[in-house]
Motif scaffolding. Structure first.
Motif, PDB file in Angstrom:
ATOM      1  N   TRP A   1      21.726  -6.164  14.754  1.00 15.86           N
ATOM      2  CA  TRP A   1      22.485  -4.918  14.550  1.00 15.86           C
ATOM      3  C   TRP A   1      23.695  -5.177  13.657  1.00 15.86           C
ATOM      4  O   TRP A   1      23.975  -4.385  12.742  1.00 15.86           O
ATOM      5  CB  TRP A   1      22.933  -4.368  15.900  1.00 15.86           C
ATOM      6  N   TYR A   2      24.383  -6.276  13.920  1.00 13.33           N
ATOM      7  CA  TYR A   2      25.544  -6.618  13.091  1.00 13.33           C
ATOM      8  C   TYR A   2      25.115  -6.907  11.654  1.00 13.33           C
ATOM      9  O   TYR A   2      25.790  -6.495  10.701  1.00 13.33           O
ATOM     10  CB  TYR A   2      26.268  -7.829  13.670  1.00 13.33           C
ATOM     11  N   LEU A   3      24.010  -7.615  11.484  1.00 14.13           N
ATOM     12  CA  LEU A   3      23.512  -7.900  10.137  1.00 14.13           C
ATOM     13  C   LEU A   3      23.241  -6.609   9.371  1.00 14.13           C
ATOM     14  O   LEU A   3      23.583  -6.484   8.190  1.00 14.13           O
ATOM     15  CB  LEU A   3      22.224  -8.720  10.213  1.00 14.13           C
ATOM     16  N   GLY A   4      22.591  -5.662  10.055  1.00 17.24           N
ATOM     17  CA  GLY A   4      22.305  -4.385   9.417  1.00 17.24           C
ATOM     18  C   GLY A   4      23.568  -3.682   8.961  1.00 17.24           C
ATOM     19  O   GLY A   4      23.630  -3.153   7.838  1.00 17.24           O
ATOM     20  N   ARG A   5      24.573  -3.678   9.809  1.00 17.01           N
ATOM     21  CA  ARG A   5      25.851  -3.057   9.449  1.00 17.01           C
ATOM     22  C   ARG A   5      26.511  -3.808   8.293  1.00 17.01           C
ATOM     23  O   ARG A   5      27.096  -3.204   7.395  1.00 17.01           O
ATOM     24  CB  ARG A   5      26.804  -3.056  10.652  1.00 17.01           C
ATOM     25  N   TYR A   6      26.400  -5.124   8.297  1.00 22.26           N
ATOM     26  CA  TYR A   6      26.994  -5.951   7.240  1.00 22.26           C
ATOM     27  C   TYR A   6      26.324  -5.667   5.899  1.00 22.26           C
ATOM     28  O   TYR A   6      26.998  -5.476   4.878  1.00 22.26           O
ATOM     29  CB  TYR A   6      26.850  -7.422   7.621  1.00 22.26           C
ATOM     30  N   PHE A   7      25.000  -5.643   5.907  1.00 20.82           N
ATOM     31  CA  PHE A   7      24.275  -5.350   4.670  1.00 20.82           C
ATOM     32  C   PHE A   7      24.618  -3.946   4.158  1.00 20.82           C
ATOM     33  O   PHE A   7      24.812  -3.746   2.954  1.00 20.82           O
ATOM     34  CB  PHE A   7      22.763  -5.458   4.897  1.00 20.82           C
ATOM     35  N   TYR A   8      24.661  -2.993   5.066  1.00 16.72           N
ATOM     36  CA  TYR A   8      24.950  -1.609   4.669  1.00 16.72           C
ATOM     37  C   TYR A   8      26.344  -1.486   4.067  1.00 16.72           C
ATOM     38  O   TYR A   8      26.546  -0.779   3.075  1.00 16.72           O
ATOM     39  CB  TYR A   8      24.818  -0.697   5.886  1.00 16.72           C
ATOM     40  N   ARG A   9      27.291  -2.177   4.662  1.00 17.63           N
ATOM     41  CA  ARG A   9      28.669  -2.102   4.187  1.00 17.63           C
ATOM     42  C   ARG A   9      28.813  -2.681   2.780  1.00 17.63           C
ATOM     43  O   ARG A   9      29.622  -2.195   1.983  1.00 17.63           O
ATOM     44  CB  ARG A   9      29.598  -2.832   5.161  1.00 17.63           C
ATOM     45  N   HIS A  10      28.038  -3.697   2.460  1.00 19.81           N
ATOM     46  CA  HIS A  10      28.215  -4.385   1.178  1.00 19.81           C
ATOM     47  C   HIS A  10      27.259  -3.909   0.080  1.00 19.81           C
ATOM     48  O   HIS A  10      27.629  -3.913  -1.096  1.00 19.81           O
ATOM     49  CB  HIS A  10      28.057  -5.897   1.366  1.00 19.81           C
ATOM     50  N   ILE A  11      26.026  -3.532   0.444  1.00 21.53           N
ATOM     51  CA  ILE A  11      25.084  -3.122  -0.602  1.00 21.53           C
ATOM     52  C   ILE A  11      24.425  -1.769  -0.307  1.00 21.53           C
ATOM     53  O   ILE A  11      23.531  -1.337  -1.040  1.00 21.53           O
ATOM     54  CB  ILE A  11      23.988  -4.186  -0.836  1.00 21.53           C
ATOM     55  N   GLY A  12      24.832  -1.115   0.760  1.00 22.32           N
ATOM     56  CA  GLY A  12      24.311   0.221   1.055  1.00 22.32           C
ATOM     57  C   GLY A  12      22.929   0.260   1.674  1.00 22.32           C
ATOM     58  O   GLY A  12      22.283   1.304   1.696  1.00 22.32           O
ATOM     59  N   GLY A  13      22.462  -0.840   2.185  1.00 22.03           N
ATOM     60  CA  GLY A  13      21.144  -0.883   2.803  1.00 22.03           C
ATOM     61  C   GLY A  13      20.628  -2.306   2.887  1.00 22.03           C
ATOM     62  O   GLY A  13      21.394  -3.233   3.160  1.00 22.03           O
ATOM     63  N   TYR A  14      19.352  -2.488   2.621  1.00 23.77           N
ATOM     64  CA  TYR A  14      18.749  -3.817   2.714  1.00 23.77           C
ATOM     65  C   TYR A  14      17.859  -4.071   1.505  1.00 23.77           C
ATOM     66  O   TYR A  14      17.492  -3.152   0.754  1.00 23.77           O
ATOM     67  CB  TYR A  14      17.919  -3.944   3.993  1.00 23.77           C
ATOM     68  N   THR A  15      17.517  -5.323   1.308  1.00 25.29           N
ATOM     69  CA  THR A  15      16.522  -5.731   0.315  1.00 25.29           C
ATOM     70  C   THR A  15      15.464  -6.570   1.024  1.00 25.29           C
ATOM     71  O   THR A  15      15.595  -6.877   2.215  1.00 25.29           O
ATOM     72  CB  THR A  15      17.163  -6.575  -0.807  1.00 25.29           C
ATOM     73  N   GLY A  16      14.442  -6.972   0.283  1.00 22.45           N
ATOM     74  CA  GLY A  16      13.438  -7.853   0.871  1.00 22.45           C
ATOM     75  C   GLY A  16      14.040  -9.166   1.340  1.00 22.45           C
ATOM     76  O   GLY A  16      13.645  -9.706   2.378  1.00 22.45           O
ATOM     77  N   ASP A  17      15.022  -9.660   0.601  1.00 25.52           N
ATOM     78  CA  ASP A  17      15.697 -10.895   1.007  1.00 25.52           C
ATOM     79  C   ASP A  17      16.446 -10.703   2.319  1.00 25.52           C
ATOM     80  O   ASP A  17      16.476 -11.604   3.171  1.00 25.52           O
ATOM     81  CB  ASP A  17      16.668 -11.356  -0.084  1.00 25.52           C
ATOM     82  N   CYS A  18      17.056  -9.540   2.487  1.00 23.90           N
ATOM     83  CA  CYS A  18      17.781  -9.248   3.731  1.00 23.90           C
ATOM     84  C   CYS A  18      16.830  -9.241   4.923  1.00 23.90           C
ATOM     85  O   CYS A  18      17.180  -9.714   6.011  1.00 23.90           O
ATOM     86  CB  CYS A  18      18.483  -7.894   3.628  1.00 23.90           C
ATOM     87  N   LEU A  19      15.628  -8.720   4.712  1.00 26.24           N
ATOM     88  CA  LEU A  19      14.640  -8.698   5.790  1.00 26.24           C
ATOM     89  C   LEU A  19      14.213 -10.115   6.163  1.00 26.24           C
ATOM     90  O   LEU A  19      14.071 -10.443   7.345  1.00 26.24           O
ATOM     91  CB  LEU A  19      13.417  -7.882   5.359  1.00 26.24           C
ATOM     92  N   GLY A  20      14.008 -10.956   5.152  1.00 31.77           N
ATOM     93  CA  GLY A  20      13.657 -12.349   5.428  1.00 31.77           C
ATOM     94  C   GLY A  20      14.766 -13.072   6.161  1.00 31.77           C
ATOM     95  O   GLY A  20      14.515 -13.846   7.088  1.00 31.77           O
ATOM     96  N   ALA A  21      16.010 -12.806   5.752  1.00 30.97           N
ATOM     97  CA  ALA A  21      17.156 -13.440   6.411  1.00 30.97           C
ATOM     98  C   ALA A  21      17.263 -12.978   7.857  1.00 30.97           C
ATOM     99  O   ALA A  21      17.576 -13.781   8.753  1.00 30.97           O
ATOM    100  CB  ALA A  21      18.439 -13.103   5.655  1.00 30.97           C
ATOM    101  N   SER A  22      16.998 -11.702   8.105  1.00 31.13           N
ATOM    102  CA  SER A  22      17.097 -11.193   9.481  1.00 31.13           C
ATOM    103  C   SER A  22      16.071 -11.864  10.378  1.00 31.13           C
ATOM    104  O   SER A  22      16.344 -12.152  11.550  1.00 31.13           O
ATOM    105  CB  SER A  22      16.915  -9.672   9.503  1.00 31.13           C
ATOM    106  N   GLN A  23      14.872 -12.144   9.843  1.00 28.27           N
ATOM    107  CA  GLN A  23      13.872 -12.840  10.647  1.00 28.27           C
ATOM    108  C   GLN A  23      14.312 -14.249  10.966  1.00 28.27           C
ATOM    109  O   GLN A  23      14.226 -14.696  12.120  1.00 28.27           O
ATOM    110  CB  GLN A  23      12.536 -12.865   9.885  1.00 28.27           C
TER     111      GLN A  23
END
Length: 248
Positions: free
Chosen positions: A208-230
């Motif tokens: 949940w924190y990762l999602g908020r962090y990504f949203y705050r800095h880039i407005g959402g997620y990328t494929g790399d963000c999904l890999g990092a979350s896993q």
């Protein structure tokens, strides 16, 4: 498209396991809900490799071989995303720069250090568990951690333009699909002591924190963000299980 074909699509995209080339890859977004089942297969093979290696060599060696097996099966797909996130968010100062760095195929200092620390942490945690518990922990860790990308995709929007190669796998699952994926992802916890179910709390909290962090800095997620979350969710799961094991 049948559920089996959707699962094979997910298996072919997220792993190096050979699948039929005749599958309709335009249906790939719908196949993302089968990520936890892909985790079952990857985790199961990884767990079996640990079991076999532990029969021949010390647990330390068996853990290393199990980690290598997991990387081989997925082609370091998620690890690559984690390294790109480390580089992008470590070296970028705004959305455009972060996205540019993550798209660069080369790896930087942040990515190298991040991967090194990630692998050391996984290794130390798994090596510190009882050998009999490691296979089940690996199975559960691979399955549960693959729920995290689904949760990010369901809550946030894709941060890049749709011309990105990762955009083909973007999909917002409905509640029923997310529920089924959640049940299949959490099912391996039944193989562990009951107290281990508490491990899902820090996993989902960190995601949940990762999602908020990504949203705050880039407005959402990328494929790399999904890999990092896993990768981060898998490691947090091992951390949690290691901490909870003292009560078993």
């Amino acid at each position: 498209m049948s559920r089996l074909k959707l699962f094979l699509l997910a298996l072919g995209f997220y792993t190096r396991i050979p699948c039929s080339q005749l599958l309709d890859y335009k249906q790939l977004p719908k196949a993302t809900v089968y990520l936890p089942l892909v985790g079952w297969l990857v985790g199961g093979i990884t767990a079996f490799s640990f079991y076999l290696a532990d029969c021949l060599w010390p647990q330390t060696t068996a853990v290393i071989l199990a980690l290598i097996t997991g990387i081989f099966l997925t082609g370091a797909f998620h690890e690559d995303g984690f390294a790109d996130v480390c580089d992008g968010f470590g070296g970028g100062w705004n959305k455009q720069r972060i996205l540019e760095i993550m798209k660069d195929s080369s790896i930087g200092v942040y990515g190298v250090v991040g991967l090194l620390l990630l692998f050391l942490l996984k290794f130390s945690l798994l090596d510190g568990l009882l050998a009999t518990a490691v296979p089940v922990v690996l199975l559960a860790g691979h399955s549960i951690s693959r729920l995290s990308p689904l949760l990010l995709m369901q809550r946030y929007d894709y941060a890049r333009n749709n011309d990105s190669k990762a955009a083909v796998a973007v999909y917002k699952s409905n509640r029923q699909q997310l529920f089924v994926a959640g049940v299949s992802g959490l099912l391996p916890l039944l193989l562990l002591p009951a107290v281990c179910t508490l491990a899902i709390i820090p996993v989902f909290a960190v995601n949940w924190y990762l999602g908020r962090y990504f949203y705050r800095h880039i407005g959402g997620y990328t494929g790399d963000c999904l890999g990092a979350s896993q990768q981060i969710s898998e490691t947090v799961f091992y951390l949690s299980i290691s901490a909870l094991w003292i009560f078993i």
